[in-house]
Write a protein that holds these residues in place. Structure first.
Motif, PDB file in Angstrom:
ATOM      1  N   GLU A 142       0.836  -1.200   0.000  1.00 11.05           N
ATOM      2  CA  GLU A 142       0.000   0.000   0.000  1.00 11.05           C
ATOM      3  C   GLU A 142       0.870   1.248   0.000  1.00 11.05           C
ATOM      4  N   CYS A 143       1.945   1.205   0.777  1.00 16.99           N
ATOM      5  CA  CYS A 143       2.895   2.316   0.795  1.00 16.99           C
ATOM      6  C   CYS A 143       3.488   2.520  -0.594  1.00 16.99           C
ATOM      7  N   ALA A 144       3.909   1.442  -1.234  1.00 18.69           N
ATOM      8  CA  ALA A 144       4.528   1.545  -2.560  1.00 18.69           C
ATOM      9  C   ALA A 144       3.564   2.163  -3.563  1.00 18.69           C
ATOM     10  N   PRO A 172      11.616   4.459 -15.798  1.00 16.38           N
ATOM     11  CA  PRO A 172      11.208   3.389 -14.890  1.00 16.38           C
ATOM     12  C   PRO A 172      11.729   3.650 -13.474  1.00 16.38           C
ATOM     13  N   PHE A 173      11.036   3.077 -12.505  1.00 10.37           N
ATOM     14  CA  PHE A 173      11.507   3.161 -11.116  1.00 10.37           C
ATOM     15  C   PHE A 173      11.170   1.860 -10.404  1.00 10.37           C
ATOM     16  N   ILE A 174      11.904   1.600  -9.333  1.00 10.57           N
ATOM     17  CA  ILE A 174      11.611   0.494  -8.421  1.00 10.57           C
ATOM     18  C   ILE A 174      11.657   1.036  -7.004  1.00 10.57           C
ATOM     19  N   LEU A 175      10.623   0.732  -6.238  1.00 15.37           N
ATOM     20  CA  LEU A 175      10.580   1.040  -4.811  1.00 15.37           C
ATOM     21  C   LEU A 175      10.729  -0.275  -4.057  1.00 15.37           C
ATOM     22  N   ASP A 176      11.571  -0.280  -3.047  1.00 15.11           N
ATOM     23  CA  ASP A 176      11.876  -1.510  -2.315  1.00 15.11           C
ATOM     24  C   ASP A 176      11.938  -1.163  -0.838  1.00 15.11           C
ATOM     25  N   MET A 177      11.148  -1.853  -0.033  1.00 14.82           N
ATOM     26  CA  MET A 177      11.116  -1.547   1.404  1.00 14.82           C
ATOM     27  C   MET A 177      10.906  -2.822   2.201  1.00 14.82           C
ATOM     28  N   ALA A 178      11.383  -2.813   3.436  1.00 15.12           N
ATOM     29  CA  ALA A 178      11.294  -4.005   4.287  1.00 15.12           C
ATOM     30  C   ALA A 178      10.970  -3.596   5.723  1.00 15.12           C
ATOM     31  N   PRO A 179       9.718  -3.204   5.974  1.00 14.33           N
ATOM     32  CA  PRO A 179       9.342  -2.774   7.318  1.00 14.33           C
ATOM     33  C   PRO A 179       9.111  -3.945   8.266  1.00 14.33           C
ATOM     34  N   LEU A 190       5.331   4.968   6.258  1.00 12.60           N
ATOM     35  CA  LEU A 190       5.267   3.793   7.134  1.00 12.60           C
ATOM     36  C   LEU A 190       5.392   4.180   8.598  1.00 12.60           C
ATOM     37  N   ARG A 191       6.231   5.146   8.904  1.00  6.44           N
ATOM     38  CA  ARG A 191       6.365   5.576  10.296  1.00  6.44           C
ATOM     39  C   ARG A 191       5.071   6.186  10.814  1.00  6.44           C
TER      40      ARG A 191
END
Length: 289
Positions: free
Chosen positions: A32-34, A101-108, A58-59
């Protein structure tokens, strides 16, 4: 039997354990954040600003710890062009441009549960990345099928790479540290605040190190790589899997949780934690069109 049919088991109808529901919740939160951040990207935004947007979002929703802090890659950095050292993965001052192009990558980590996701998109139309995203679908199916067959992780990695080659693409997860296509994730001890080390949460790093030590004694690794230490059957647990395609300076990937169990029932021995994710919905729409 198709990959879609094989996944229609008890876990699809909401009969997940409380623990798996916790992991699914944080994975959905991350996606959802992405999607929210991707919709807010505009020309001129930098990778650092996009990473901060993910972190702030996310915070605001209660995330206080991370497996790793958010990343953002724009343009040819989505294909890890010329990446040689780990520091090159961190967000830069690269600015987003129309069609890029873009990539978003997160690991909460949320309520002690961790996720690690990757979201690919573009600012406006980008036919190359659209094709890459469509061609990632058979990789998801191949990985699930061969994990259920209990093939060695190293062999599955090589078969994924062969599929990429047949499609005409480069394997860009080869550029990750140890060339990993996946890594194990687990519960993380809840703390009000946890420091990061080189962008990775200290509690998560401790857990990964503990898994590595335990696995070394038993002959398995928490890192899914092309090297000999991954030459073993899939280890039960949760794996964050991220096949990453590259083509002439454009990259695309997904990343999501694969659940591996010790069940003798093939359908329950391995399954994707959630089929209601952006890339899966995209493929369903393409199939229906």
């Amino acid at each position: 039997m198709t990959g879609d049919t094989k996944q229609r088991t008890a876990h699809d109808s909401g009969q997940l354990s409380a623990g798996l529901r916790g992991f699914r919740e944080v994975q959905r939160l991350a996606y959802e954040c992405a999607e929210t951040v991707a919709a807010q990207l505009r020309p001129g935004v930098t990778e650092r600003e996009a990473a901060r947007m993910q972190r702030d979002w996310l915070r605001e929703r209660g995330v206080r710890d991370w497996f790793h802090l958010p990343f953002a890659w724009f343009g040819d950095r989505t294909a890890f062009t010329h990446f040689k050292i780990p520091l090159q993965f961190f967000p830069t001052s690269r600015r987003l441009e129309p069609g890029m192009p873009f990539i978003l990558d997160m690991a909460p980590v949320y309520r002690g549960y961790a996720a690690d996701i990757g979201y690919s998109g573009s600012l406006g139309l980008n036919p190359v990345q659209d094709r890459l995203m469509s061609d990632l679908r058979p990789h998801r199916e191949l990985i699930l099928e061969q994990v259920r067959e209990r093939r060695p992780l190293r062999e599955i990695y090589e078969n994924v790479e062969r599929l990429m080659t047949r499609q005409g693409y480069a394997n860009r997860h080869r550029a990750y540290p140890f060339g990993v296509i996946a890594h194990k994730i687990d519960r993380v001890k809840e703390r009000r605040w946890s420091p990061t080390v080189f962008g990775f949460g200290s509690q998560s790093l401790k857990g990964l190190a503990s898994d590595a030590l335990h696995g070394h004694r038993e002959g398995w690794s928490p890192l899914w790589s092309p090297y000999h230490f991954s030459d073993h059957p899939p280890q039960p647990g949760l794996w964050a899997v991220e096949p990453h395609l590259g083509f002439r300076g454009t990259g695309a990937k997904f990343e999501e949780i694969l659940v591996v169990t010790d069940s003798r029932d093939p359908a329950e021995s391995a399954f994707w934690l959630d089929d209601d994710l952006p890339h899966v919905r995209r493929w369903a729409e393409e199939k229906a069109a």
